[in-house]
Design an enzyme around this catalytic site. Structure first.
Site, PDB file in Angstrom:
ATOM      1  N   ASP A   7       3.938  15.131  -3.528  1.00  0.00           N
ATOM      2  CA  ASP A   7       3.835  15.656  -2.150  1.00  0.00           C
ATOM      3  C   ASP A   7       4.826  16.810  -2.017  1.00  0.00           C
ATOM      4  O   ASP A   7       5.698  17.006  -2.866  1.00  0.00           O
ATOM      5  CB  ASP A   7       4.142  14.555  -1.114  1.00  0.00           C
ATOM      6  N   SER A   8       4.697  17.542  -0.912  1.00  0.00           N
ATOM      7  CA  SER A   8       5.648  18.621  -0.656  1.00  0.00           C
ATOM      8  C   SER A   8       7.020  18.059  -0.314  1.00  0.00           C
ATOM      9  O   SER A   8       8.019  18.759  -0.398  1.00  0.00           O
ATOM     10  CB  SER A   8       5.164  19.452   0.535  1.00  0.00           C
ATOM     11  N   TYR A  39       4.472  22.780   3.019  1.00  0.00           N
ATOM     12  CA  TYR A  39       3.269  23.390   2.461  1.00  0.00           C
ATOM     13  C   TYR A  39       2.347  23.932   3.554  1.00  0.00           C
ATOM     14  O   TYR A  39       1.565  24.833   3.310  1.00  0.00           O
ATOM     15  CB  TYR A  39       2.481  22.348   1.668  1.00  0.00           C
ATOM     16  N   GLY A  40       2.437  23.303   4.746  1.00  0.00           N
ATOM     17  CA  GLY A  40       1.538  23.693   5.839  1.00  0.00           C
ATOM     18  C   GLY A  40       1.649  25.155   6.201  1.00  0.00           C
ATOM     19  O   GLY A  40       0.742  25.735   6.807  1.00  0.00           O
ATOM     20  N   CYS A  71      -0.841  14.558  -0.516  1.00  0.00           N
ATOM     21  CA  CYS A  71      -0.605  15.651   0.421  1.00  0.00           C
ATOM     22  C   CYS A  71      -1.960  16.215   0.820  1.00  0.00           C
ATOM     23  O   CYS A  71      -2.678  16.758  -0.021  1.00  0.00           O
ATOM     24  CB  CYS A  71       0.238  16.727  -0.259  1.00  0.00           C
ATOM     25  N   ASN A  72      -2.302  16.097   2.090  1.00  0.00           N
ATOM     26  CA  ASN A  72      -3.590  16.639   2.559  1.00  0.00           C
ATOM     27  C   ASN A  72      -3.634  18.156   2.423  1.00  0.00           C
ATOM     28  O   ASN A  72      -4.648  18.718   2.031  1.00  0.00           O
ATOM     29  CB  ASN A  72      -3.793  16.316   4.040  1.00  0.00           C
ATOM     30  N   THR A  73      -2.516  18.792   2.756  1.00  0.00           N
ATOM     31  CA  THR A  73      -2.481  20.254   2.775  1.00  0.00           C
ATOM     32  C   THR A  73      -2.805  20.815   1.392  1.00  0.00           C
ATOM     33  O   THR A  73      -3.493  21.823   1.258  1.00  0.00           O
ATOM     34  CB  THR A  73      -1.079  20.725   3.227  1.00  0.00           C
ATOM     35  N   GLU A 149      10.604  14.193   8.239  1.00  0.00           N
ATOM     36  CA  GLU A 149      11.669  14.266   7.225  1.00  0.00           C
ATOM     37  C   GLU A 149      13.025  13.987   7.881  1.00  0.00           C
ATOM     38  O   GLU A 149      13.860  13.277   7.329  1.00  0.00           O
ATOM     39  CB  GLU A 149      11.696  15.651   6.561  1.00  0.00           C
ATOM     40  N   CYS A 185      -1.903  14.064   7.645  1.00  0.00           N
ATOM     41  CA  CYS A 185      -0.762  14.551   6.874  1.00  0.00           C
ATOM     42  C   CYS A 185       0.019  13.290   6.550  1.00  0.00           C
ATOM     43  O   CYS A 185       0.263  12.458   7.443  1.00  0.00           O
ATOM     44  CB  CYS A 185       0.086  15.517   7.695  1.00  0.00           C
ATOM     45  N   THR A 186       0.384  13.139   5.287  1.00  0.00           N
ATOM     46  CA  THR A 186       1.002  11.872   4.877  1.00  0.00           C
ATOM     47  C   THR A 186       2.376  11.649   5.508  1.00  0.00           C
ATOM     48  O   THR A 186       2.876  10.529   5.517  1.00  0.00           O
ATOM     49  CB  THR A 186       1.106  11.812   3.345  1.00  0.00           C
ATOM     50  N   HIS A 187       2.964  12.699   6.039  1.00  0.00           N
ATOM     51  CA  HIS A 187       4.246  12.515   6.733  1.00  0.00           C
ATOM     52  C   HIS A 187       4.090  11.768   8.058  1.00  0.00           C
ATOM     53  O   HIS A 187       5.017  11.099   8.519  1.00  0.00           O
ATOM     54  CB  HIS A 187       4.888  13.872   7.059  1.00  0.00           C
TER      55      HIS A 187
HETATM   56  N1  DGL Z   1       2.570  15.718   3.603  1.00  0.00           N
HETATM   57  C1  DGL Z   1       1.783  16.895   3.592  1.00  0.00           C
HETATM   58  C2  DGL Z   1       0.338  16.618   3.973  1.00  0.00           C
HETATM   59  O1  DGL Z   1      -0.141  15.505   3.795  1.00  0.00           O
HETATM   60  C3  DGL Z   1       2.217  18.172   4.223  1.00  0.00           C
HETATM   61  C4  DGL Z   1       3.512  18.474   4.820  1.00  0.00           C
HETATM   62  C5  DGL Z   1       3.850  19.950   4.624  1.00  0.00           C
HETATM   63  O2  DGL Z   1       4.424  20.239   3.574  1.00  0.00           O
HETATM   64  O3  DGL Z   1       3.489  20.785   5.473  1.00  0.00           O
HETATM   65  O4  DGL Z   1      -0.370  17.476   4.399  1.00  0.00           O
END
Ligand code: DGL
Length: 262
Positions: A7-8, A39-40, A71-73, A149, A185-187
């Site tokens: 993940d990011s 990453y977004g 990570c979805n992004t 985070e 988003c996994t966060h």
């Molecule tokens: N956890 C990431 C996701 O699932 C993205 C968070 C990020 O880096 O913007 O999209």
């Protein structure tokens, strides 16, 4: 059995927990590309390049049995590239639009995601393919991954900051209102309890972690009877920064020890 989780940042922890629950015998390597988090905010070509280049040396060194792109992004762009490059299974996380469309009773649901994921053709195609007849609100959350985070690092996240990110997901129109919110988003599941407590009305929150764990079990098989649980997993941060005491304790509680990348 070795799993490379990617993940990011720390969002992949929400995927790690159910994966660990299903396969406690698997060794875990977690790669957090915090050097360029979030990453977004990255452009598409830049993101594809970045993911391929950070994953490559880790795959070469660790020879995992499976890669989980938590990570979805990134998944909405790089899954085909990873699958072309590696012969091991690659599991991604993509917005859970199909399950939301299947379970929403009001036919009115929202998808909270990074600005990158919201902008993807991939996401819009999922809406067209699976959510025809639903009123779908895509909510770009510019700061929510960062807030998650901060929360994990033991820093205060204010209600005001959370409300600013989540309120556009609550829509009332034509006598219907949002009954389901996809956390794409996994966060975001890291803040799900906080958001549920602040929500203006109750909704079903969709956290994709358990579905990803089921997919991993389909691919790797169930844990063998009597297999010993694996030891702590290893987490690498691409920034090279060592976690502070609060984060190190959180990681240890989740069965991860930070090590620098060789
Ligand atoms: N956890 C990431 C996701 O699932 C993205 C968070 C990020 O880096 O913007 O999209």
């Amino acid at each position: 059995m070795k799993i490379l989780m990617f993940d990011s940042g720390l969002g992949g922890l929400t995927v790690l927990a159910p994966v660990r629950g299903a396969r406690p015998d698997a060794d875990i390597i977690y790669l957090a590309d915090d050097a360029v988090f979030p990453y977004g905010a990255l452009g598409e070509a830049e993101l594809v390049q970045r993911v391929l280049s950070v994953i490559e040396p880790v795959v070469a060194r660790e020879t995992p049995d499976i890669i989980i792109n938590a990570c979805n992004t990134a998944s909405t762009l790089v899954l085909p590239h990873l699958r072309q490059r590696y012969s091991i299974p690659v599991v991604g996380t993509v917005p859970a639009i199909k399950p939301a469309a299947e379970q929403s009773k009001s036919r009115c649901f929202s998808v909270m995601a990074t600005p990158g994921t919201v902008a993807r053709d991939y996401t819009r195609e999922l809406v067209e393919k699976f959510a025809a007849g639903c009123a779908v609100t895509l909510v770009p959350c510019a700061n929510l991954a960062r807030l998650a985070e901060q929360h994990l690092r033991g820093e205060t996240v204010s209600d005001t900051a959370l409300l600013a990110e989540m309120m556009p997901a609550f829509v009332e129109a034509g006598g219907q209102r949002t009954d389901t919110v996809v956390l794409a988003c996994t966060h975001y599941p890291l803040l799900m309890d906080r958001m549920a407590a602040l929500a203006p009305w109750p909704v079903t929150w969709i956290d994709p972690g358990p579905a990803i764990a089921r997919r991993v079990v389909q691919l790797l098989g169930e844990r063998q009877e009597g297999a010993a649980p694996a030891g702590p997993g290893v987490i690498h941060f691409t920034s090279g920064a060592a976690p502070g005491p609060a984060l190190a304790a959180t990681l240890a509680a989740r069965g991860l020890i930070a090590r620098s990348l060789p």
